[in-house]
Write an enzyme that holds these catalytic residues in place. Structure first.
Site, short mmCIF file in Angstrom:
data_model
loop_
_atom_site.label_atom_id
_atom_site.label_comp_id
_atom_site.label_asym_id
_atom_site.label_seq_id
_atom_site.Cartn_x
_atom_site.Cartn_y
_atom_site.Cartn_z
N CYS A 32 45.70 29.01 41.50
CA CYS A 32 45.04 30.11 42.19
C CYS A 32 44.29 29.54 43.39
O CYS A 32 43.51 28.60 43.25
CB CYS A 32 44.07 30.78 41.21
SG CYS A 32 42.83 31.82 41.98
N GLU A 33 44.54 30.10 44.55
CA GLU A 33 43.89 29.58 45.75
C GLU A 33 42.41 29.95 45.83
O GLU A 33 41.67 29.37 46.59
CB GLU A 33 44.62 30.04 47.01
CG GLU A 33 44.53 31.50 47.31
CD GLU A 33 45.31 31.88 48.55
OE1 GLU A 33 44.85 32.78 49.26
OE2 GLU A 33 46.37 31.28 48.82
N HIS A 34 41.97 30.90 45.02
CA HIS A 34 40.57 31.31 45.05
C HIS A 34 39.68 30.42 44.21
O HIS A 34 38.52 30.19 44.56
CB HIS A 34 40.42 32.76 44.58
CG HIS A 34 41.09 33.74 45.48
ND1 HIS A 34 41.71 34.87 45.01
CD2 HIS A 34 41.26 33.74 46.82
CE1 HIS A 34 42.22 35.54 46.02
NE2 HIS A 34 41.97 34.88 47.13
N HIS A 35 40.21 29.94 43.06
CA HIS A 35 39.38 29.17 42.14
C HIS A 35 39.93 27.77 41.86
O HIS A 35 39.30 27.01 41.14
CB HIS A 35 39.24 29.92 40.81
CG HIS A 35 38.63 31.26 40.96
ND1 HIS A 35 39.38 32.42 41.00
CD2 HIS A 35 37.34 31.64 41.14
CE1 HIS A 35 38.58 33.46 41.17
NE2 HIS A 35 37.33 33.02 41.26
N GLN A 64 49.60 35.17 43.24
CA GLN A 64 50.84 35.54 42.55
C GLN A 64 51.63 36.55 43.38
O GLN A 64 52.86 36.47 43.45
CB GLN A 64 50.54 36.10 41.17
CG GLN A 64 51.79 36.47 40.40
CD GLN A 64 51.50 36.92 39.00
OE1 GLN A 64 50.55 36.49 38.37
NE2 GLN A 64 52.33 37.83 38.49
N HIS A 71 46.40 33.88 34.26
CA HIS A 71 45.56 33.18 35.23
C HIS A 71 44.33 32.61 34.53
O HIS A 71 43.57 33.36 33.92
CB HIS A 71 45.12 34.15 36.34
CG HIS A 71 46.26 34.61 37.19
ND1 HIS A 71 46.36 34.26 38.51
CD2 HIS A 71 47.35 35.36 36.91
CE1 HIS A 71 47.46 34.80 39.02
NE2 HIS A 71 48.07 35.47 38.07
N CYS A 122 41.68 31.66 35.80
CA CYS A 122 40.44 32.21 36.36
C CYS A 122 40.05 33.49 35.64
O CYS A 122 38.88 33.89 35.67
CB CYS A 122 40.56 32.43 37.87
SG CYS A 122 41.91 33.48 38.38
#
Length: 185
Positions: A75-78, A116, A144, A146
């Site tokens: 995940c590019e956010h977390h 995703q 995920h 996250c």
């Protein structure tokens, strides 16, 4: 890939959370993490298009489906993993690719920091661009970390995304056929 920057970043994170970076168990951790990212983020140096260039002529244009393809991504956010399975279907235009190339194409995009939704679209789009089939449909189901490890903490929750291109967009019966074939074991 700049392994020295990765190592320094890992050292800073460890120090930032209060760890002793000189502790025996952590001495080699920055190097291990740098080597790990070299493998897990290999999609930045690989070409998805390259995997779709070797083709084989076919006389029919019947649907080809590869399903239950396992994948792992971040995940590019977390910067936490998400993982699951993908199904890729296409209607050839007198050419098919080797079956392993379908999974390799997915893997190129999965081995990048991702959303995703973007991963699903990238696989569909590269098939349309390179193979020029009559249509493509991609379905991805993933868990995920996250969502599982932090925040809402809902283990087992699956996110499902689909990308529909070409004749699949126009023909609902073709989409339904794709979904029925996914249910078969």
């Amino acid at each position: 890939m700049d392994k020295e920057k990765i190592k320094e970043g890992v050292r800073l994170i460890l120090e930032g959370i209060g760890e002793d970076i000189h502790r025996e168990g952590l001495l080699e951790t920055p190097d291990r993490i740098a080597r790990m990212y070299e493998e897990l983020a290999a999609g930045y140096t690989d070409s998805a298009a390259e995997h779709l260039r070797k083709r084989f002529h076919v006389d029919s244009n019947d649907m080809v489906i590869e399903k239950d393809i396992p994948f792992y991504s971040f995940c590019e956010h977390h910067m936490l993993p998400f993982y699951g399975t993908a199904a890729v279907a296409y209607i050839p235009n007198k050419e098919v690719v080797g079956l392993s190339k379908i999974a390799r194409t997915l893997e190129v995009y999965a081995k990048r920091f991702q959303l995703q939704e973007r991963l699903t679209s990238q696989v569909a789009d590269i098939f349309m661009e390179e193979l020029k089939p009559q249509g493509v449909m991609v379905l991805i189901q993933a868990e995920h970390m996250c969502m599982t490890m932090r925040g809402i903490k809902k283990p087992g929750t699956k996110t499902v995304t689909a990308a529909v291109r070409g004749v699949f967009q126009e023909d609902i019966k073709l989409q339904e056929s794709f979904y029925r074939m996914l249910e078969r074991r």
